[in-house]
Design a protein around this motif. Sequence first.
Motif, short mmCIF file in Angstrom:
data_model
loop_
_atom_site.label_atom_id
_atom_site.label_comp_id
_atom_site.label_asym_id
_atom_site.label_seq_id
_atom_site.Cartn_x
_atom_site.Cartn_y
_atom_site.Cartn_z
N GLY A 47 10.54 -12.48 2.82
CA GLY A 47 9.16 -12.00 2.82
C GLY A 47 9.02 -10.56 2.32
O GLY A 47 9.93 -9.98 1.74
N TYR A 48 7.87 -10.01 2.58
CA TYR A 48 7.49 -8.73 1.98
C TYR A 48 7.92 -7.53 2.83
O TYR A 48 8.53 -7.66 3.88
N ARG A 49 7.58 -6.35 2.33
CA ARG A 49 7.95 -5.11 2.99
C ARG A 49 7.00 -4.81 4.14
O ARG A 49 5.81 -5.11 4.09
N LEU A 50 7.53 -4.23 5.20
CA LEU A 50 6.73 -3.93 6.39
C LEU A 50 6.45 -2.45 6.49
O LEU A 50 7.34 -1.62 6.25
N ARG A 51 5.22 -2.11 6.88
CA ARG A 51 4.88 -0.73 7.21
C ARG A 51 4.95 -0.59 8.72
O ARG A 51 4.37 -1.38 9.46
N HIS A 208 3.71 -13.04 -2.95
CA HIS A 208 4.48 -11.80 -3.00
C HIS A 208 5.55 -11.91 -4.08
O HIS A 208 6.06 -12.98 -4.38
N GLY A 209 5.82 -10.76 -4.70
CA GLY A 209 6.76 -10.74 -5.80
C GLY A 209 7.38 -9.37 -5.95
O GLY A 209 7.15 -8.46 -5.15
N GLN A 210 8.18 -9.21 -7.00
CA GLN A 210 8.83 -7.92 -7.24
C GLN A 210 9.01 -7.72 -8.73
O GLN A 210 9.02 -8.67 -9.52
N ALA A 211 9.15 -6.45 -9.09
CA ALA A 211 9.33 -6.06 -10.48
C ALA A 211 10.24 -4.84 -10.53
O ALA A 211 10.42 -4.14 -9.52
N PRO A 212 10.84 -4.55 -11.70
CA PRO A 212 11.68 -3.35 -11.81
C PRO A 212 10.87 -2.10 -11.48
O PRO A 212 9.67 -2.01 -11.75
N GLY A 234 -13.79 -15.07 -5.89
CA GLY A 234 -13.62 -14.24 -4.70
C GLY A 234 -12.74 -13.03 -4.97
O GLY A 234 -12.07 -12.95 -6.00
N LYS A 235 -12.75 -12.10 -4.05
CA LYS A 235 -12.01 -10.86 -4.21
C LYS A 235 -10.50 -11.09 -4.19
O LYS A 235 -10.00 -11.96 -3.48
N VAL A 236 -9.80 -10.26 -4.97
CA VAL A 236 -8.34 -10.29 -5.05
C VAL A 236 -7.82 -8.91 -4.69
O VAL A 236 -8.35 -7.90 -5.15
N TYR A 237 -6.79 -8.89 -3.86
CA TYR A 237 -6.19 -7.63 -3.42
C TYR A 237 -4.70 -7.62 -3.74
O TYR A 237 -4.05 -8.67 -3.82
N ALA A 238 -4.15 -6.44 -3.92
CA ALA A 238 -2.70 -6.29 -4.04
C ALA A 238 -2.30 -5.01 -3.33
O ALA A 238 -3.07 -4.05 -3.27
N MET A 239 -1.09 -5.02 -2.79
CA MET A 239 -0.60 -3.87 -2.03
C MET A 239 0.85 -3.61 -2.44
O MET A 239 1.63 -4.56 -2.64
N THR A 240 1.21 -2.35 -2.59
CA THR A 240 2.60 -2.03 -2.89
C THR A 240 2.96 -0.67 -2.33
O THR A 240 2.10 0.19 -2.12
N ASN A 241 4.23 -0.50 -2.07
CA ASN A 241 4.78 0.75 -1.53
C ASN A 241 5.74 1.29 -2.58
O ASN A 241 6.82 0.73 -2.77
N VAL A 242 5.34 2.36 -3.26
CA VAL A 242 6.18 2.96 -4.30
C VAL A 242 6.91 4.16 -3.70
O VAL A 242 6.32 5.20 -3.46
N ASN A 251 17.17 -1.56 -12.83
CA ASN A 251 17.95 -2.52 -12.05
C ASN A 251 17.53 -2.56 -10.58
O ASN A 251 17.98 -3.43 -9.83
N VAL A 252 16.68 -1.62 -10.17
CA VAL A 252 16.17 -1.60 -8.79
C VAL A 252 14.78 -2.22 -8.79
O VAL A 252 13.98 -1.97 -9.69
N MET A 253 14.51 -3.05 -7.79
CA MET A 253 13.23 -3.75 -7.72
C MET A 253 12.36 -3.22 -6.58
O MET A 253 12.86 -2.92 -5.49
N PHE A 254 11.07 -3.07 -6.83
CA PHE A 254 10.08 -2.80 -5.79
C PHE A 254 9.24 -4.07 -5.62
O PHE A 254 9.06 -4.85 -6.56
#
Length: 408
Positions: A47-51, A208-212, A234-242, A251-254
């Motif tokens: 799963g995804y990253r936790l705050r 949920h996904g990841q990219a370089p 309907g509305k679309v949201y995205a969240m990320t922690n950079v 080679n590192v993925m967020f």
Amino acid sequence: MSLNARKPILISGAGICALLFAQTLRRASIPFIIFERDSSISFRAQGYRLRLSEEGLSAIESALGPEAWPKFWATCSKTGGTAGGFAAIDALTGEEVSGPLQNGVRINDREGRGQPLALISRDGKVVGIARGEMRKLFMEGCEPFVQWSHQVTSYELTPSGVRAVFADGSKSVEGEMLVGGEGISSKIAKQLSQGKIKVYDMGSRGIHGQAPTTAFKGLGEGVWRMMDDTNPDGKVYAMTNVRPNDMDDPNVMFGWTMSAQPGVIEPPNNDYTIVGVAAAKIAKELTKNWHPRIKPLFDQMNESEAAFWKITCSSPIGVPEWPNEPRVTLIGDAVHGMTPAGGNGANTAVRDSALLGRLLAEAGGYADGVTAAYEKEMKVYATEQVKASYGMASGSFGATIDENTPTV
């Protein structure tokens, strides 16, 4: 850990809160056995990253103790940047949404009726960690006491304890106590609460996904929430922690997490367990008109890692009452499943782990009154967080729970 002569505490599930609870027992030299339905810790995606909130961090620190806490803290990311670590962005223009901040969330972007947990938790930073990393850290030292491929489907009380009953009809050794920590599909929760604990499918789906990390350079350091309210469905949201490091290393993925109002994201055959190209294709289609500052997160994603997830929540009135059973209790999503809104779920789950573990350690193991004391305190803070989580999700996603909402 030296096992003493007492019968073990039985734990159903080897997820985050169950393993953290096991760590409290290990530190107190209280014997335990963990039963997990999966065949190994790497059986499926984590799963995804936790705050982590201050409440969540404090619970983890108290549960791990001075021996293991420094390693956990060093593994966590500490994100600063724009707006004290959090900012909202218009997905089409790439511009930050203006407005004052309250608890790390822009007031004119909250929409939900519930009050969110503060995202900024320590030292003016947003503290986060990937679920998989968290689970591995909590597993350390517990490995010899995990029995894999053991799915608990019920329990039976004995004159002096309790036994877990598995899917194949076999039974565990007798334990002094059973703790259900196996998530929203917990069979122990249904049996213990006599069906009062219910988890509802709110109809919203996410990806949920990841990219370089190089794809995130247009955003820079910070916790970013993107919103597109132009989609006709309907509305679309995205969240990320950079995080601040590794921004130049392809080679590192967020990771990133996408969510939407009901009907916008529809997995093929409504099978949200699908992983890979099917999920990636939908994410790319939904973001095809997004600003170049943001679009690389999706254009450059690792398609094989894209996965759907379902937005669920316990009853919005909170944790129900049930007759206390001294030998059996519940922790985490098994007793209070929450939406991802506000990051309440995991932070509340680790509070359960620390609280129940502390009460058992103080009693030297199972004792009459421990589960009653735990449930009395847990139900207060967990009900508050379920209500907040539901309020934010219903405001953002437009999804509500009523008499027609299906359960999971």
